[in-house]
Scaffold this active site. Structure first.
Site, PDB file in Angstrom:
ATOM      1  N   GLY A 136      -3.495 -26.776   1.473  1.00 27.42           N
ATOM      2  CA  GLY A 136      -3.297 -27.162   0.015  1.00 27.42           C
ATOM      3  C   GLY A 136      -2.543 -28.330  -0.009  1.00 27.42           C
ATOM      4  O   GLY A 136      -1.403 -28.486  -0.109  1.00 27.42           O
ATOM      5  N   GLU A 253      -3.697 -33.550  16.287  1.00 35.70           N
ATOM      6  CA  GLU A 253      -4.933 -33.572  17.090  1.00 35.70           C
ATOM      7  C   GLU A 253      -5.453 -34.967  16.898  1.00 35.70           C
ATOM      8  O   GLU A 253      -6.329 -35.125  15.892  1.00 35.70           O
ATOM      9  CB  GLU A 253      -5.829 -32.566  16.450  1.00 35.70           C
ATOM     10  CG  GLU A 253      -5.748 -30.921  16.805  1.00 35.70           C
ATOM     11  CD  GLU A 253      -5.772 -30.749  18.162  1.00 35.70           C
ATOM     12  OE1 GLU A 253      -6.787 -31.304  18.937  1.00 35.70           O
ATOM     13  OE2 GLU A 253      -5.239 -29.674  18.643  1.00 35.70           O
ATOM     14  N   SER A 388      -9.300 -41.557   3.730  1.00 36.11           N
ATOM     15  CA  SER A 388     -10.414 -42.017   3.646  1.00 36.11           C
ATOM     16  C   SER A 388     -10.750 -43.514   4.842  1.00 36.11           C
ATOM     17  O   SER A 388      -9.678 -43.826   5.287  1.00 36.11           O
ATOM     18  CB  SER A 388     -10.866 -42.815   2.376  1.00 36.11           C
ATOM     19  OG  SER A 388     -10.026 -43.691   2.018  1.00 36.11           O
TER      20      SER A 388
END
Length: 782
Positions: A136, A253, A388
């Site tokens: 979230g 990661e 993005s």
């Protein structure tokens, strides 16, 4: 389900080398993954809760469910490379995602920053596949801009009261828990006052609403919090430090966003699909256009994979690396899926229902079409989620303009000395500054070549037994890169690297000694106007004449032609023009009768020439090596010359990028520095991405030179040449664009880098030829 194999001793697999580790993981997965599970998930767009928890439980039985966690919390102790191999094997085996929100995101945060009580309470259930988590972070007004989130958590005694809304939460509709970023101090700066809270989704006041995505499936959700009571002991770490934990989580990661295993799997699927799908009665795989496009995607994937390998091997903490990998990984993901849908032909427009709605439904086309279309639609989100593409470019531009990106060149001490020597030579030589002052005469070129010999460069990569200095292609690449950076036009590759490789392959020790000492200037005269990259295309003819030979033909764009004492000329003694057999190699003095040099310069100011052989008469000793057996030596020489040229191009790209960055920092327009305009920042970021992929392609190609399999070596070198050529054009062209009108002038250096990079793309076969060479090699292998 197959029987579970007994686990090997804890963490013993961490001691295996990479090949043995891969084989062990592959065998275990083959024996232990249920067939029904793998069938469902090989192309599944939205894996089910049960499948994702089941894979955790299955892997847990062998101690493999949480490989990235600390060993004391159930981690494996594997190296980053072993974890990458493990993930790749899971994808290849058809395993579903291993509850990434729990295993890959919140689990490591709790293990690192949680209390002992939190670790004991939450980690076992994640590790054993008993509880499913969702994330979230994003909100309607705070997507990639997490610092603007407004979900509020107010401390009241021993609990928090949470109000607000989260959106784009994966799988919240079937999750048990959600980890949230919430604002606990509304008066703090945007990135402060944020806390990391664990919330039970069964708590009163929590409402979850699934969002149907454009593929027709439901995996994303919005979650509403209406006076939700969350115990204070579910706060991770310190209050108001959540931003720090989130940054650590998102950077944990660094290579996962490249999505290499899944992209590689999908590329392989395209080949398999194209063997089944037909056009005009023939399998699509026979289409030259499809193979070319597929080959280009495969070449891009090689570069991306090598970038990941370099990151894993070096442990680089370059802040720009995750952005580079995500930009290229998601671009490729979407391009590959687009091609998959194109392969389906008219059935690429068909809507396929979700698995739960398929009973009795008519499913048109081939069976492989069913999930491809949905995956294509859903993965339009790949360039949006996780920051993005526009946000990634902003990050890269900021790092570039601040000078905070790493060089990524891992050099030995000897290579560092070579780099310093070559850089010093380039500065002293000042190729750009002397461009109009110092004519490139024969004597001037020979003087520079003599200095190469004095510095020991002529013996690099050559066997010590033949008078060379040892070393390898990586050492030569270091020098070539610095010469490219300095725009040095003298023919290091044409008169040093290529002749050395060719003579060494032929065992011509006396000539090698003359090359190393600088006593003789050699130039390779092999390329012909019609060859266009094809090494075996030789039309120059050699015929016996008494005890000697007579040569007739034309060799084009010969580097060092005006300065050479001896040409190493390929000529056909038998066979057809494109045959590998029947090519011989000759030692041809530049002053021999019937030899004429037609000098000219290339657009980047290199002095070259066409060599015309018109009844050139040679003695019997002119033949080097066995008659008709020169192709293998020419092939090995071409590979080494290409990779040296690739290194030169990468060096030129690097300097073109930094020159452009410095220019837009200082040039002002409309009252602001060019670097303040976002559109230009994004162009600069894209230049850097292309440079990073070119660096990776260079590393892959250099490694391929030592392969014993000539076909594999040739294919990988072609892949490197094609990818670096495309990157070079992009970097050079964008450099000119960002310089504006100044970039179009002779006095501005950026145009000279563009010209050098264009010449590189033309040499040894252009990008189109090398993509086709790679694609044809793949077609033969398939």
């Amino acid at each position: 389900m197959n029987a579970i194999s007994p686990a090997i001793p804890a963490h013993a697999d961490a001691q295996l080398d990479n090949d043995a580790f891969r084989a062990h993981v592959r065998a275990w997965l083959r024996d232990n993954l249920p067939d029904a599970l793998t069938r469902r998930n090989r192309t599944a767009v939205h894996p089910t809760r049960d499948d994702m928890l089941d894979i955790s439980a299955i892997l847990h039985r062998n101690g493999w469910s949480v490989p990235g966690w600390p060993v004391e919390e159930g981690g494996t102790g594997w190296s980053p490379m072993q974890r990458y191999i493990f993930d790749a094997e899971l994808v290849a085996a058809g395993a579903p995602t291993n509850n990434i929100q729990g295993v890959g995101l919140v689990g490591p945060v709790i293990a690192r920053f949680g209390t002992p009580e939190q670790k004991a309470r939450f980690l076992p259930d994640i590790r054993e596949g008993k509880v499913y988590w969702s994330q979230g972070f994003s909100e309607p007004g705070a997507g990639s801009d997490l610092a603007s989130l407004r979900t509020r958590a107010v401390r009241e005694g021993d609990h928090y009261v949470v109000n607000g809304q989260k959106i784009w939460n994966s799988h919240s509709h079937f999750s048990d828990w959600i980890f949230c970023l919430v604002r606990t101090d509304p008066d703090a700066k945007p990135q402060k006052g944020i806390s990391f809270l664990l919330v039970d989704l069964k708590s009163p006041g929590v409402t979850v609403r699934p969002i149907q995505s454009i593929d027709g499936g439901e995996s994303l959700c919005e979650v509403f919090f209406d006076n939700v009571i969350v115990p204070a002991d579910q706060l991770v770490g310190e209050e108001n430090r959540g931003w720090d934990y989130a940054k650590w989580l998102l950077g944990n990661e660094r290579v996962a966003t490249a999505n290499v295993p899944r992209n590689k799997r999908n590329l392989a699927l395209i080949r398999d699909m194209a063997k089944v799908e037909k056009r005009w009665g023939r399998p699509l795989i026979e289409s030259a256009d499809l193979r070319h496009r597929l080959g280009q995607l495969e070449i891009d994937m090689l570069a991306l994979e090598e970038a990941v390998m370099l990151a894993l091997g070096s442990g680089s903490d370059d802040a720009g690396l995750p952005s580079v990998l995500k930009l290229e990984g998601t671009r490729l993901q979407q391009e590959i899926l687009r091609m998959m849908v194109e392969v389906l032909g008219p059935y690429g427009a068909a809507f396929y229902p979700e698995p739960k709605d398929r009973d009795g439904a008519y499913l048109p086309g081939q069976p492989h079409a069913v999930d491809m279309v949905a995956d294509f639609l859903f993965m339009r989100a790949a360039t949006i989620y996780g920051g993005s593409s526009e946000v990634q470019r902003n990050i890269l531009a900021r790092l570039l303009l601040r000078g905070e990106t790493a060089n990524h060149r891992e050099l030995t001490d000897d290579q560092r000395m070579l780099a310093d020597s070559a850089a010093g030579f380039a500065r002293k030589h000042d190729a750009f500054g002397n461009l109009r002052k110092r004519p490139a005469t024969r004597d001037n070129i020979r003087a520079v070549l003599a200095s190469f010999a004095e510095m020991g460069w002529t013996g690099l990569g050559l066997p010590e037994a033949a008078g060379g200095y040892g070393g390898g292609a990586g050492d030569i690449a270091v020098i070539a890169g610095e010469l490219g950076r300095g725009l040095v036009a003298e023919p290091f590759i044409g008169c040093v690297v290529a002749p050395g490789a060719l003579l060494a392959a032929c065992g011509a020790s006396a000539d090698l000694a003359a090359l190393v000492s600088g006593e003789t200037v050699f130039a390779v005269a092999h390329d012909e106007p019609e060859a266009r990259g094809k090494t075996q295309w030789v039309t120059t003819r050699a015929r016996r004449d008494g005890d000697g030979w007579v040569l007739d033909g034309l060799k084009c764009v010969v580097a060092g032609a005006t300065a050479a004492d001896v040409f190493l000329v390929s000529a056909r003694t038998s066979g057809g023009d494109g045959d590998a057999d029947g090519i011989s190699l000759f030692r041809v003095p530049a002053t021999a009768a019937g030899v004429a040099v037609k000098p000219f310069r290339t657009i980047d100011n290199q002095q070259v020439g066409d060599v015309v052989l018109d009844g050139a008469r040679l003695g019997a000793d002119a033949l080097i090596g066995a008659e008709g057996q020169a192709f293998a030596a020419l092939d090995a020489m071409t590979a080494r010359a290409i990779m040296a040229a690739c290194a030169d191009a990468v060096g030129a790209m690097e300097q073109a990028l930094w020159t452009t960055r410095d220019y837009i920092r200082t040039r002002r327009q409309f009252g602001a520095a060019l670097a303040d305009f976002q559109a230009l920042q994004h162009r600069l970021a894209d230049m850097f991405v292309e440079l990073e992929l070119a660096r990776a392609s260079l590393a892959r190609g250099l490694g391929a030179l030592d392969l014993a399999d000539a076909d594999e070596r040739r294919a990988l070198v072609s892949a490197s040449k094609a990818r670096i050529g495309r990157a070079g054009f992009h970097v050079g062209a964008q450099g000119i664009q960002l310089h504006g009108g100044m970039g179009m002038t002779e006095e501005c250096v950026i145009g000279h880098y563009f010209r050098r990079l264009k010449v590189f793309d033309t040499a040894y076969g252009d990008g189109h030829y090398h993509v086709c060479a790679w694609a044809d090699a793949g077609a033969k292998a398939g």
